[in-house]
Design a protein around this motif. Structure first.
Motif, PDB file in Angstrom:
ATOM      1  N   LEU A   1       8.922  10.973  -0.896  1.00  0.00           N
ATOM      2  CA  LEU A   1       9.104   9.287  -1.007  1.00  0.00           C
ATOM      3  C   LEU A   1       8.169   9.083  -2.055  1.00  0.00           C
ATOM      4  CD1 LEU A   1       9.073   8.871   2.988  1.00  0.00           C
ATOM      5  CD2 LEU A   1      11.010   9.027   1.519  1.00  0.00           C
ATOM      6  N   MET A   2       8.704   7.925  -2.535  1.00  0.00           N
ATOM      7  CA  MET A   2       8.010   7.501  -3.588  1.00  0.00           C
ATOM      8  C   MET A   2       7.870   5.951  -3.354  1.00  0.00           C
ATOM      9  SD  MET A   2       8.544   9.349  -7.088  1.00  0.00           S
ATOM     10  CE  MET A   2       7.359   9.010  -8.137  1.00  0.00           C
ATOM     11  N   LEU A   3       6.938   5.281  -3.647  1.00  0.00           N
ATOM     12  CA  LEU A   3       6.739   4.001  -3.748  1.00  0.00           C
ATOM     13  C   LEU A   3       6.411   3.192  -5.193  1.00  0.00           C
ATOM     14  CD1 LEU A   3       4.228   3.345  -0.673  1.00  0.00           C
ATOM     15  CD2 LEU A   3       6.774   2.927  -0.700  1.00  0.00           C
ATOM     16  N   PRO A   4       6.931   2.042  -5.520  1.00  0.00           N
ATOM     17  CA  PRO A   4       6.620   1.292  -6.662  1.00  0.00           C
ATOM     18  C   PRO A   4       5.151   1.238  -6.729  1.00  0.00           C
ATOM     19  CG  PRO A   4       7.714  -0.144  -5.141  1.00  0.00           C
ATOM     20  CD  PRO A   4       7.501   1.100  -4.408  1.00  0.00           C
ATOM     21  N   PRO A   5       4.792   1.135  -8.239  1.00  0.00           N
ATOM     22  CA  PRO A   5       3.279   1.037  -8.391  1.00  0.00           C
ATOM     23  C   PRO A   5       2.847  -0.324  -7.883  1.00  0.00           C
ATOM     24  CG  PRO A   5       4.600   1.777 -10.443  1.00  0.00           C
ATOM     25  CD  PRO A   5       5.583   1.586  -9.339  1.00  0.00           C
ATOM     26  N   SER A   6       3.660  -1.324  -7.633  1.00  0.00           N
ATOM     27  CA  SER A   6       3.248  -2.510  -7.318  1.00  0.00           C
ATOM     28  C   SER A   6       2.371  -2.578  -5.790  1.00  0.00           C
ATOM     29  CB  SER A   6       3.887  -3.686  -7.306  1.00  0.00           C
ATOM     30  OG  SER A   6       5.223  -3.168  -6.607  1.00  0.00           O
ATOM     31  N   VAL A   7       2.718  -1.441  -4.983  1.00  0.00           N
ATOM     32  CA  VAL A   7       2.364  -1.100  -3.593  1.00  0.00           C
ATOM     33  C   VAL A   7       1.226  -0.260  -3.570  1.00  0.00           C
ATOM     34  CG1 VAL A   7       4.325  -2.439  -2.691  1.00  0.00           C
ATOM     35  CG2 VAL A   7       4.228   0.018  -2.902  1.00  0.00           C
TER      36      VAL A   7
ATOM     37  N   ALA B   1      -5.959   4.681   3.446  1.00  0.00           N
ATOM     38  CA  ALA B   1      -7.069   5.797   2.819  1.00  0.00           C
ATOM     39  C   ALA B   1      -6.613   7.028   3.668  1.00  0.00           C
ATOM     40  CB  ALA B   1      -8.620   5.175   3.093  1.00  0.00           C
ATOM     41  N   ASP B   2      -6.571   6.964   5.023  1.00  0.00           N
ATOM     42  CA  ASP B   2      -6.270   8.027   5.845  1.00  0.00           C
ATOM     43  C   ASP B   2      -4.986   8.814   5.511  1.00  0.00           C
ATOM     44  OD1 ASP B   2      -4.929   9.186   8.648  1.00  0.00           O
ATOM     45  OD2 ASP B   2      -6.988   9.898   8.293  1.00  0.00           O
ATOM     46  N   GLU B   3      -4.811  10.062   5.324  1.00  0.00           N
ATOM     47  CA  GLU B   3      -3.469  10.834   4.801  1.00  0.00           C
ATOM     48  C   GLU B   3      -2.564  10.757   5.847  1.00  0.00           C
ATOM     49  OE1 GLU B   3      -1.917  14.872   3.271  1.00  0.00           O
ATOM     50  OE2 GLU B   3      -4.045  14.659   3.168  1.00  0.00           O
ATOM     51  N   GLN B   4      -2.657  10.849   7.037  1.00  0.00           N
ATOM     52  CA  GLN B   4      -1.478  10.542   8.195  1.00  0.00           C
ATOM     53  C   GLN B   4      -1.241   9.182   8.229  1.00  0.00           C
ATOM     54  OE1 GLN B   4      -3.415  12.374  11.521  1.00  0.00           O
ATOM     55  NE2 GLN B   4      -2.022  14.467  11.169  1.00  0.00           N
ATOM     56  N   ASP B   5      -2.111   8.330   8.165  1.00  0.00           N
ATOM     57  CA  ASP B   5      -1.622   6.942   8.215  1.00  0.00           C
ATOM     58  C   ASP B   5      -0.787   6.563   6.951  1.00  0.00           C
ATOM     59  OD1 ASP B   5      -3.138   6.613  10.528  1.00  0.00           O
ATOM     60  OD2 ASP B   5      -4.908   5.435   9.434  1.00  0.00           O
ATOM     61  N   ALA B   6      -1.158   7.033   5.745  1.00  0.00           N
ATOM     62  CA  ALA B   6      -0.517   6.952   4.430  1.00  0.00           C
ATOM     63  C   ALA B   6       0.715   7.417   4.550  1.00  0.00           C
ATOM     64  CB  ALA B   6      -1.268   7.485   3.408  1.00  0.00           C
TER      65      ALA B   6
ATOM     66  N   ALA C   1       7.746   4.290   6.413  1.00  0.00           N
ATOM     67  CA  ALA C   1       8.157   3.030   6.757  1.00  0.00           C
ATOM     68  C   ALA C   1       8.443   1.727   5.897  1.00  0.00           C
ATOM     69  CB  ALA C   1       7.376   2.665   8.125  1.00  0.00           C
ATOM     70  N   HIS C   2       7.834   1.954   4.753  1.00  0.00           N
ATOM     71  CA  HIS C   2       7.779   0.819   3.914  1.00  0.00           C
ATOM     72  C   HIS C   2       9.284   0.648   3.399  1.00  0.00           C
ATOM     73  CE1 HIS C   2       6.714  -1.417   0.388  1.00  0.00           C
ATOM     74  NE2 HIS C   2       5.436  -1.475   0.837  1.00  0.00           N
ATOM     75  N   PRO C   3       9.588  -0.456   3.245  1.00  0.00           N
ATOM     76  CA  PRO C   3      10.863  -0.790   2.834  1.00  0.00           C
ATOM     77  C   PRO C   3      11.104  -0.693   1.407  1.00  0.00           C
ATOM     78  CG  PRO C   3       9.486  -2.855   3.141  1.00  0.00           C
ATOM     79  CD  PRO C   3       8.864  -1.927   3.620  1.00  0.00           C
TER      80      PRO C   3
END
Length: 182
Positions: free
Chosen positions: A105-111, A117-122, A128-130
């Motif tokens: 899964l990848m996110l745009p650089p803007s987010v 910071a925690d790996e599991q939380d990340a 879940a990120h839209p």
């Protein structure tokens, strides 16, 4: 020409990503040895029958260009973290390079700066990120320093939509290149 770029490696990666794509999405990591096709034919002439006729006709090269044959490594553990998996790999000198195909899964650089910071939380936050994008990444490196990547977005799941570039996932490229070091 940039010494890190190699058209034969780029071609091998695109073909490899398309090969993996035929098996669909939601796959485990797949690892491949890359060997010079001409040297492979010389060492194992019976394998020539499995290669494209134009490859054999040109002595393991596509026209004036060298070519690489991908040899999948069976039994890659799906439950090991990628960094641990790669740290435990060493290739014999007969292997000219290595390639890895992985889905992430990848996110745009803007987010990126909003990542916990925690790996599991990340991991949970990214999942879940839209704005998340599912991608298949094929990374290849050669002993001579050449490197390249091919990236397919799940939302643009077509062969002609595959992106290519040596710097798409630099940390993964570096980790895979380390498997070729003695």
């Amino acid at each position: 020409m940039d010494p890190s770029k190699n058209p034969a490696l780029t071609q091998a990666l695109i073909e490899l990503e398309q090969h993996v794509a035929r098996d669909g999405w939601d796959q485990n990591v797949r690892l491949f040895a890359l060997v010079d096709t001409a040297q492979l034919i010389a060492a194992e002439p019976r394998l020539a029958a499995a290669l494209a006729p134009e490859t054999v006709e040109f002595g393991g090269q596509i026209g004036p260009q060298r070519s690489y044959t991908s040899i999948e490594q069976e039994g890659v553990p799906a439950d090991r973290p990628l960094d641990e998996l790669l740290a435990g790999i060493a290739w014999p000198e007969t292997v000219d390079g290595a390639a890895l195909v992985i889905e992430r899964l990848m996110l745009p650089p803007s987010v990126q700066d909003q990542l916990p910071a925690d790996e599991q939380d990340a991991d949970a936050w990214v999942a879940a990120h839209p704005e998340r994008q599912e991608v298949r990444i094929a990374v290849g490196v050669l002993r001579d320093g050449a490197r390249d990547c091919a990236l397919r977005l799940r939302v643009k799941d077509k062969d002609d939509e595959v992106l290519s570039g040596a710097d798409l996932v630099p940390n993964l490229v570096r980790a895979l290149a380390d498997t070729l070091n003695d």
